[in-house]
Design a protein around this motif. Structure first.
Motif, PDB file in Angstrom:
ATOM      1  N   ASP A  44       8.615  -2.842  -9.485  1.00 53.48           N
ATOM      2  CA  ASP A  44      10.204  -3.250  -9.238  1.00 53.48           C
ATOM      3  C   ASP A  44      10.381  -3.843  -7.844  1.00 53.48           C
ATOM      4  O   ASP A  44      11.159  -3.707  -6.767  1.00 53.48           O
ATOM      5  N   THR A  45       9.245  -4.059  -6.582  1.00 53.10           N
ATOM      6  CA  THR A  45       9.271  -5.103  -5.410  1.00 53.10           C
ATOM      7  C   THR A  45       8.959  -6.330  -5.207  1.00 53.10           C
ATOM      8  O   THR A  45       7.995  -6.273  -5.845  1.00 53.10           O
ATOM      9  N   PHE A  46       9.829  -7.314  -4.983  1.00 49.44           N
ATOM     10  CA  PHE A  46       9.223  -8.412  -5.034  1.00 49.44           C
ATOM     11  C   PHE A  46       9.148  -9.152  -3.558  1.00 49.44           C
ATOM     12  O   PHE A  46       9.906  -8.935  -2.361  1.00 49.44           O
ATOM     13  N   VAL A  47       8.829 -10.400  -3.749  1.00 55.16           N
ATOM     14  CA  VAL A  47       9.029 -11.661  -2.094  1.00 55.16           C
ATOM     15  C   VAL A  47       9.074 -12.065  -2.847  1.00 55.16           C
ATOM     16  O   VAL A  47       8.934 -13.151  -4.142  1.00 55.16           O
ATOM     17  N   LYS A  48       9.121 -13.593  -1.482  1.00 52.62           N
ATOM     18  CA  LYS A  48       8.915 -14.905  -1.783  1.00 52.62           C
ATOM     19  C   LYS A  48       7.193 -14.911  -1.395  1.00 52.62           C
ATOM     20  O   LYS A  48       6.854 -14.754  -0.198  1.00 52.62           O
ATOM     21  N   TYR A  53       0.927  -1.170  -0.400  1.00 52.92           N
ATOM     22  CA  TYR A  53       0.001   0.307  -0.102  1.00 52.92           C
ATOM     23  C   TYR A  53       0.490   1.011   0.044  1.00 52.92           C
ATOM     24  O   TYR A  53       0.392   2.369  -0.750  1.00 52.92           O
ATOM     25  N   GLY A  54       2.467   1.327   0.594  1.00 55.45           N
ATOM     26  CA  GLY A  54       2.761   2.304   0.835  1.00 55.45           C
ATOM     27  C   GLY A  54       2.924   2.463  -0.736  1.00 55.45           C
ATOM     28  O   GLY A  54       3.451   4.475  -0.678  1.00 55.45           O
ATOM     29  N   ARG A  55       3.185   1.824  -2.113  1.00 54.36           N
ATOM     30  CA  ARG A  55       3.782   2.301  -3.296  1.00 54.36           C
ATOM     31  C   ARG A  55       2.412   3.864  -3.759  1.00 54.36           C
ATOM     32  O   ARG A  55       3.281   4.108  -4.593  1.00 54.36           O
ATOM     33  N   LEU A  56       1.634   3.700  -3.412  1.00 51.88           N
ATOM     34  CA  LEU A  56       0.451   4.488  -3.859  1.00 51.88           C
ATOM     35  C   LEU A  56       1.264   6.139  -3.042  1.00 51.88           C
ATOM     36  O   LEU A  56       0.219   7.108  -3.829  1.00 51.88           O
ATOM     37  N   TYR A  57       1.496   6.008  -1.568  1.00 54.97           N
ATOM     38  CA  TYR A  57       1.555   7.088  -1.119  1.00 54.97           C
ATOM     39  C   TYR A  57       3.421   7.724  -1.680  1.00 54.97           C
ATOM     40  O   TYR A  57       3.932   8.822  -2.175  1.00 54.97           O
ATOM     41  N   THR A  58       4.486   6.863  -1.984  1.00 53.50           N
ATOM     42  CA  THR A  58       5.890   7.377  -2.677  1.00 53.50           C
ATOM     43  C   THR A  58       5.928   7.107  -4.032  1.00 53.50           C
ATOM     44  O   THR A  58       6.768   8.010  -4.833  1.00 53.50           O
ATOM     45  N   ASN A  59       4.935   6.552  -5.233  1.00 51.69           N
ATOM     46  CA  ASN A  59       6.094   6.415  -6.310  1.00 51.69           C
ATOM     47  C   ASN A  59       4.322   6.250  -6.838  1.00 51.69           C
ATOM     48  O   ASN A  59       3.905   5.171  -7.961  1.00 51.69           O
ATOM     49  N   ILE A  92      -7.215   7.960  -2.500  1.00 55.92           N
ATOM     50  CA  ILE A  92      -6.040   7.540  -4.024  1.00 55.92           C
ATOM     51  C   ILE A  92      -6.153   6.496  -4.323  1.00 55.92           C
ATOM     52  O   ILE A  92      -6.081   5.459  -4.029  1.00 55.92           O
ATOM     53  N   ALA A  93      -6.373   5.790  -5.753  1.00 53.60           N
ATOM     54  CA  ALA A  93      -6.663   4.678  -6.416  1.00 53.60           C
ATOM     55  C   ALA A  93      -5.173   4.201  -7.381  1.00 53.60           C
ATOM     56  O   ALA A  93      -5.430   5.077  -8.780  1.00 53.60           O
ATOM     57  N   SER A  94      -5.213   3.106  -8.138  1.00 52.14           N
ATOM     58  CA  SER A  94      -4.919   3.450  -9.221  1.00 52.14           C
ATOM     59  C   SER A  94      -5.406   2.171  -9.793  1.00 52.14           C
ATOM     60  O   SER A  94      -5.535   0.809  -8.832  1.00 52.14           O
TER      61      SER A  94
END
Length: 207
Positions: A52-56, A37-43, A83-85
């Motif tokens: 460009d962020t990944f997890v197992k 969720y933080g991506r919608l604030y920072t990028n 905000i929405a994406s």
């Protein structure tokens, strides 16, 4: 004279779900792409084409199918949280603290995200946010917001127009960043009341 936009509650036009699990501590250099969720604030982007962020991946992960609209479920202020994406590609994990909206065939996801971020629904949704130090928005809040929309062809036309505007702002960031939100907000408000005229004026600016 352009026909009036149809007004209905989003709960009549969309289905709702939630992302699941994960935090920044789970991120790694390689793995399955994820949106936190933080991506919608920072990028912030209206349309998310790449991640460009990944997890197992864990069991019970929620994966995008492409075309979902996501809204943070928590944030610092009511305005910031509203905000929405659009998640354009399938196979991306949708992290916890994301409200996930799947629109019906009559609603274009890009148009929906634009309205929720800049149009009248944005301000209606901000009023429904609850909390003090941390503000929350639930899917039930989103479902009760009234949403005005033209036919699907016009929605797509508007979405394509703002995609061009986003590209223009990116190319000329210093010149346009100060008026970007103003242009988006004013245009969407005017489009709702005088679609043809306002849209024509704004298209002329981008030629």
């Amino acid at each position: 004279m352009a026909p009036a936009w149809e007004q209905r509650k989003l709960g009549e036009l969309c289905s709702f779900s939630k992302g699941c699990g994960y935090s920044k501590n789970d991120l790694r250099d390689q793995g399955t792409p994820i949106i936190l969720y933080g991506r919608l604030y920072t990028n912030y982007e209206t349309q998310i084409h790449s991640v460009d962020t990944f997890v197992k991946p864990l069991e019970n992960s929620v994966y995008s199918e492409g075309g979902e609209v996501i809204i943070p479920a928590s944030g610092e202020t009511a305005e910031d949280i509203s905000i929405a994406s659009v998640v354009e590609k399938p196979g991306i994990i949708l992290g916890g603290d994301l409200n996930v909206i799947t629109s019906s065939a009559d609603i274009d996801p890009v148009f929906l995200a634009l309205e929720l971020s800049y149009g009248k629904p944005h301000f209606d949704l901000a009023k429904r946010a609850q909390g003090k130090s941390v503000v929350h928005i639930h899917n039930e809040d989103i479902a009760n917001v009234f949403f005005g929309h033209p036919n699907i062809a016009e929605q797509r036309r508007i979405g394509a127009f703002f995609d061009r505007l986003d590209s223009l702002i990116t190319l000329h960031q210093r010149k346009y960043c100060g008026v970007a939100s103003w242009m988006l907000g004013v245009a969407l408000v005017r489009l709702g009341s005088e679609s043809g005229g306002a849209f024509g004026e704004m298209e002329h600016v981008l030629r």
